[in-house]
Structures are given as structure tokens and as C-alpha cells.
Design a protein around this motif. Sequence first.
Motif, PDB file in Angstrom:
ATOM      1  N   GLY A  95       0.803  -1.219   0.000  1.00 45.48           N
ATOM      2  CA  GLY A  95       0.000   0.000   0.000  1.00 45.48           C
ATOM      3  C   GLY A  95       0.832   1.263   0.000  1.00 45.48           C
ATOM      4  N   LYS A  96       2.046   1.138  -0.525  1.00 45.93           N
ATOM      5  CA  LYS A  96       3.006   2.245  -0.489  1.00 45.93           C
ATOM      6  C   LYS A  96       2.543   3.456  -1.295  1.00 45.93           C
ATOM      7  N   THR A  97       1.939   3.217  -2.485  1.00 46.01           N
ATOM      8  CA  THR A  97       1.551   4.350  -3.337  1.00 46.01           C
ATOM      9  C   THR A  97       0.560   5.257  -2.627  1.00 46.01           C
ATOM     10  N   ALA A  98      -0.467   4.675  -2.013  1.00 44.88           N
ATOM     11  CA  ALA A  98      -1.433   5.499  -1.273  1.00 44.88           C
ATOM     12  C   ALA A  98      -0.771   6.194  -0.094  1.00 44.88           C
ATOM     13  N   ALA A  99       0.262   5.557   0.464  1.00 43.35           N
ATOM     14  CA  ALA A  99       0.948   6.137   1.628  1.00 43.35           C
ATOM     15  C   ALA A  99       1.577   7.479   1.292  1.00 43.35           C
ATOM     16  N   PHE A 100       2.089   7.646   0.058  1.00 40.08           N
ATOM     17  CA  PHE A 100       2.661   8.956  -0.287  1.00 40.08           C
ATOM     18  C   PHE A 100       1.724   9.799  -1.150  1.00 40.08           C
ATOM     19  N   ALA A 101       0.801   9.157  -1.886  1.00 43.00           N
ATOM     20  CA  ALA A 101      -0.086   9.915  -2.759  1.00 43.00           C
ATOM     21  C   ALA A 101      -1.128  10.708  -1.973  1.00 43.00           C
ATOM     22  N   LEU A 102      -1.734  10.089  -0.969  1.00 46.79           N
ATOM     23  CA  LEU A 102      -2.795  10.776  -0.219  1.00 46.79           C
ATOM     24  C   LEU A 102      -2.284  12.036   0.495  1.00 46.79           C
ATOM     25  N   PRO A 103      -1.186  11.960   1.252  1.00 44.68           N
ATOM     26  CA  PRO A 103      -0.706  13.194   1.887  1.00 44.68           C
ATOM     27  C   PRO A 103      -0.165  14.217   0.892  1.00 44.68           C
ATOM     28  N   THR A 104       0.371  13.754  -0.246  1.00 42.37           N
ATOM     29  CA  THR A 104       0.802  14.704  -1.281  1.00 42.37           C
ATOM     30  C   THR A 104      -0.394  15.493  -1.801  1.00 42.37           C
ATOM     31  N   LEU A 105      -1.476  14.790  -2.105  1.00 40.26           N
ATOM     32  CA  LEU A 105      -2.685  15.454  -2.583  1.00 40.26           C
ATOM     33  C   LEU A 105      -3.236  16.425  -1.537  1.00 40.26           C
ATOM     34  N   GLN A 106      -3.212  16.003  -0.265  1.00 39.18           N
ATOM     35  CA  GLN A 106      -3.757  16.870   0.782  1.00 39.18           C
ATOM     36  C   GLN A 106      -2.903  18.127   0.952  1.00 39.18           C
ATOM     37  N   THR A 107      -1.596  17.954   0.953  1.00 36.31           N
ATOM     38  CA  THR A 107      -0.696  19.099   1.134  1.00 36.31           C
ATOM     39  C   THR A 107      -0.841  20.095  -0.014  1.00 36.31           C
ATOM     40  N   LEU A 108      -0.861  19.595  -1.251  1.00 38.85           N
ATOM     41  CA  LEU A 108      -0.992  20.488  -2.406  1.00 38.85           C
ATOM     42  C   LEU A 108      -2.363  21.151  -2.439  1.00 38.85           C
ATOM     43  N   GLY A 109      -3.387  20.405  -2.019  1.00 36.10           N
ATOM     44  CA  GLY A 109      -4.741  20.948  -2.038  1.00 36.10           C
ATOM     45  C   GLY A 109      -4.926  22.116  -1.094  1.00 36.10           C
ATOM     46  N   LYS A 110      -4.122  22.166  -0.052  1.00 38.47           N
ATOM     47  CA  LYS A 110      -4.238  23.252   0.926  1.00 38.47           C
ATOM     48  C   LYS A 110      -3.395  24.465   0.569  1.00 38.47           C
ATOM     49  N   GLN A 111      -2.508  24.276  -0.434  1.00 38.47           N
ATOM     50  CA  GLN A 111      -1.684  25.411  -0.852  1.00 38.47           C
ATOM     51  C   GLN A 111      -2.470  26.316  -1.781  1.00 38.47           C
ATOM     52  N   PRO A 112      -2.257  27.628  -1.713  1.00 35.84           N
ATOM     53  CA  PRO A 112      -2.973  28.534  -2.625  1.00 35.84           C
ATOM     54  C   PRO A 112      -2.563  28.283  -4.067  1.00 35.84           C
ATOM     55  N   SER A 113      -3.529  28.254  -4.951  1.00 29.89           N
ATOM     56  CA  SER A 113      -3.249  28.036  -6.374  1.00 29.89           C
ATOM     57  C   SER A 113      -3.484  29.334  -7.119  1.00 29.89           C
ATOM     58  N   GLY A 114      -2.410  29.927  -7.582  1.00 27.90           N
ATOM     59  CA  GLY A 114      -2.529  31.200  -8.279  1.00 27.90           C
ATOM     60  C   GLY A 114      -1.986  31.100  -9.680  1.00 27.90           C
ATOM     61  N   GLY A 115      -2.704  31.677 -10.640  1.00 27.49           N
ATOM     62  CA  GLY A 115      -2.226  31.713 -12.013  1.00 27.49           C
ATOM     63  C   GLY A 115      -2.143  30.340 -12.649  1.00 27.49           C
ATOM     64  N   LYS A 116      -1.177  30.157 -13.518  1.00 28.76           N
ATOM     65  CA  LYS A 116      -1.014  28.926 -14.267  1.00 28.76           C
ATOM     66  C   LYS A 116      -0.527  27.797 -13.360  1.00 28.76           C
TER      67      LYS A 116
END
Length: 396
Positions: A50-71
Motif C-alpha cells: 500500500g506504499k503508493t497510497a501512503a505517499f499519494a494521499l498526503p501529497t494530494l492533501q498538502t498540495l490541495g491546501k496550498q494557494p493556487s494562483g495563475g497557471k
Amino acid sequence: MTFKDLSLTDSLLRAVRREGYETPSPIQQQTIPLMLAGRDILGCAQTGTGKTAAFALPTLQTLGKQPSGGKRVPRALVLTPTRELALQIAESFQAYGCYTRLKTVCIFGGVPQNPQVAALRAGVDILVATPGRLNDLIGQGLCDLRTISIFTLDEADRMLDMGFIHDVKKVIAKLPAKRQTLLFSATMPKEIEALAASILKNPAKVTVTPVASTVDTIEQSVYFVDKPNKIHLLALLLDDDSIVSALTFSRTKHGADRICKKLCQAGIAARAIHGDKSQNSRQSALREFKQGQIRVLVATDIAARGIDIDQLSHVINYDLPNEPETYVHRIGRTGRAGLSGEAISLCDFDEKTYLKSIEKLIKKEVAVVDDHPWPMQVFTPAPPKPQRPPRRRRGA
């Protein structure tokens, strides 16, 4: 423990439920909180944990909380050794991130680069790549890694085995110094330990199984047989309907093609997959195998790396590997996620030393099956193959 206990966002929890996950695996329980806390990770984990989910889920969560500006620009990079593994990781990111607005792009060689370049230009949050194609695009000025904040190096030991470490280091040199870094490897040879020490900062160590251990749920056996009779024994074994699906390993590309041809002549549906096959051919063979249209996929180690098949019943070592760690990688394709599986090896006299090395590494003897029609008769090493004399230069 549930996924909700890991403080994942509602959108990720919905995606996890959609995928049918209920309880996080040990590596997920350990890795996800550490990643969300911003720690670098040194993970030692077998495939199928289950290694892929172990790094994919927190990566998605961390990026999702970052402000997305422009391109959109790439903010996370996952580097992996093979095309198949890159595609599967990208598919996992897309599945787990289906309720987010994050975009994943997959970059790998063996296919025209134009569609990949177009996808990059359209904007990307998460980049999953193999090192060769990624370095090509960087060299052409078509990919910029200066915005990466999370870098994951997956299957690091395989990168070393396949001679990609130089390419990996070239990629790392293009990354910003300030980033979160994760390194995962099934084994930890000294070269990988040295690489980890150079790129990780005060990492948290995550180990879910002993280094190079084999999954307990895998039943292992070996048949001693002379090399010319291996194909006959393999065909006989495959007559057993309990072998629902068999990933069969050949040492060479030519050998994989030959085994596949012989099995098809015997009426056994099989396809070969190796580095000389086109990407479309490899994906077609893998798709037919996953869908049950063929029972046998004959592969070389490099091509099989990253093949993730639910409920694979058998792994068959037609040729034993000369590196015992490779045996661990191979049989780890079955017995995944707590399911049972079986690993069968066909061993000729010249491969007996390989078997001893394997048993020393896994700290157990592989059960010998004597009851078969082609017991070993040759107990002397095969003579070395004659070498061609060097060509004479003109005028010499």
C-alpha cells in the motif's frame, strides 16, 4: 484505525471509500501523519504493502491546501524506474484526487513526446515520470522543476539495478533545495543508503517488514529440472486450473519470446512483455492479462517492475535470478494486501548456487517438489559458450 483517524480531508476520504479501502495498511498508518507534518521519509517496504497510497494521499492533501494562483506548475514530482509503474502511480493519483482540482501528468519514454509536452503546457500539479524522458524534456527546456515542493523517489533499489542512478542525480540537481523528500526502497544496499543520506534531511524511518523479507502468505516451492525440460514442466504445471494467472519470469528478452511461443503452441494463452516491445504492445499485453483474456504473462525483470495485478495467483521463476533480492521483488507480485499466493521456481543445475543465495537472504529453505516427470539428470555445469574471435581490422 480508519483513514478518518489519519486526518485526511473529506474529499480524500470519499475517494478512499470509492476505491473500497477500509483500513489503512501499516505503511499508510506510519507514513501519512509524518508526511502531513512535513517530515522527510526513508521508507523500506516491499511491493504490495500500500506504499503508493501512503505517499499519494498526503501529497494530494498538502498540495490541495496550498494557494493556487495563475497557471498550474508542477509542485510534486514522483520519480520511478519503469513506464508501467509510472502509469499505475499516475492512475492512483487520479483516483485518489478525483474529488480535488489537482491535475496529474505522466511522463515516460518509448512513445512520442508531443502529447506529454502538450499536457505539461496545459498545466500540471503532480508530475509522475521516469528519469530518462524527464531529463530529455528538461534538456529541451520543456520542463522546469524549480517549483517542486514534494519529491518522491520510488523503487530506489531498482533505479540502482537498472543503471538509472546517474539520471536520478541529474534530476535531483534541478530540484530546489527547500523541499520535502521521500525515498522508498524494498532493499537498502549501501549505494541507496548513501543516496538517502545526501538528499534527506533528518528523515523519519518507516519500515513495515524486515529488509528483503518475503511475504508470509506466499507459498514457495522449487522443482529441480534440466534446462531443456523446463518448458515441458512449465506447460504441465499450467494444465492445473488452480493457476488462474501466472506472471512468469525469463532472464532474457529472447527467452521470454521463446517461452511465450512454446506455450501458445501448447494451447496456453500467453503474451510476452519486455523492453524491446513497443509501449502499445506492452500495455495491450498487460491489459489482456489483467482482464483474464490470457492466463500467462512472460516478462523480464525490468518490464515486470511495477506491474500491479489484483489477486495474482502465481509467480513462476522459469529462470532463477542471479541476484537474490530480485527473487524477493518477483514473488512480491503475488500475496498482496494480505491475500495468499504461490511462487514456483524451476531450477537447473547451474542455478543451484542462485537458490542457495536466495535461501540465505530469505532465511528459509524453499520446499522441493520431487514428484514430476522430468527430474534433474544433469549434475555438471554447462560448458561455457564459445566466444567469437575479434574481427580483424582492415590493413592489420
